[in-house]
Scaffold this active site. Structure first.
Site, short mmCIF file in Angstrom:
data_model
loop_
_atom_site.label_atom_id
_atom_site.label_comp_id
_atom_site.label_asym_id
_atom_site.label_seq_id
_atom_site.Cartn_x
_atom_site.Cartn_y
_atom_site.Cartn_z
N ASP A 8 6.17 7.76 1.54
CA ASP A 8 5.87 8.26 2.89
C ASP A 8 5.55 9.76 2.98
O ASP A 8 6.08 10.46 3.86
CB ASP A 8 7.05 7.93 3.85
N LYS A 106 4.38 -0.47 5.35
CA LYS A 106 5.62 -1.08 5.84
C LYS A 106 5.85 -0.67 7.27
O LYS A 106 5.29 0.33 7.73
CB LYS A 106 6.80 -0.62 4.97
N CYS A 151 13.95 6.57 4.01
CA CYS A 151 13.07 5.66 3.24
C CYS A 151 13.23 5.81 1.73
O CYS A 151 13.12 4.81 1.01
CB CYS A 151 11.64 5.84 3.71
#
Ligand code: VGL
Ligand code: ZN
Length: 202
Positions: A8, A106, A151
């Protein structure tokens, strides 16, 4: 075979973004340099529909960072972030992307959040990342990116339980909250994962 998983590294998670990780941009030069040491580089991208239920804007009467029950799971309510096909969801322009062979998106189901790059938060659906890595004969997985306490942490836990020898590169990761990140690193160690510095890889 060892692989690097970049989590990310998107505009919304770096300063100026909707859910900025403090100093999050500072990991990018390290993440870029790390890529040179790996034959396989893979990335994840948080990729939410605009009505995602992790957004405080979808919960009238609640404010950002409130914690609610979302279909039986504890959910932190975030500012709107990483909305599909918006600039905030793009990788940082400072991130080298030429070596990234696959991108796993996701958080696409509006009803459930997905911190890990492997599964949603309810472990109901796999993204396919584990099978992809196994298909590439990956046995050792190095993780870096944002945010260290969400994450990256959840991805590392799943990497361990999927049987990968797991390394979190701590100076190529920054958290939203440093205390939470310290606890996350302790938990990763307790589960059999490794916390390393990038200098050990260079
Ligand atoms: C993340 C909160 C919400 C992350 C994603 O990438 O760590 N955190 N969505
Ligand atoms: Zn998100």
């Amino acid at each position: 075979m060892k692989a690097l998983l970049l989590i990310d590294i998107q505009n919304d998670f770096i300063p100026g973004g909707a859910l900025a990780v403090p100093e999050g941009d500072q990991i990018i030069p390290i993440a870029n340099k790390l890529q040179e040491k790996f034959d396989l580089v893979v990335a994840t991208q948080d990729w939410h529909p605009s009505n995602h239920k992790s957004f405080a804007s979808q919960h009238p009467g609640h404010v950002t960072f409130d914690v609610v029950d979302l279909n039986g799971l504890e959910q932190v309510l975030w500012p709107d972030h990483c909305v599909q096909a918006t600039g905030g969801a793009d990788f940082s322009p400072e991130l080298e992307v030429q070596k990234i062979e696959a991108i796993f998106r996701k958080g696409t189901n509006p009803a459930i959040d997905s911190y890990s790059g492997f599964y949603d938060n309810g472990h109901l659906k796999a993204t396919g990342l584990a099978d992809y890595l196994r298909g590439k004969q990956v046995t050792e997985l190095y993780l870096a990116g944002l945010a260290g306490d969400y994450c990256v942490y959840f991805s590392a836990k799943d990497a361990i339980s999927e049987g990968f020898k797991t390394y979190l590169v701590e100076d190529a990761t920054l958290p939203i909250n440093h205390e939470q990140f310290a606890a996350a690193k302790e938990d990763i160690r307790n589960r059999g994962g490794n916390i390393v510095k990038s200098t050990a890889i260079f």
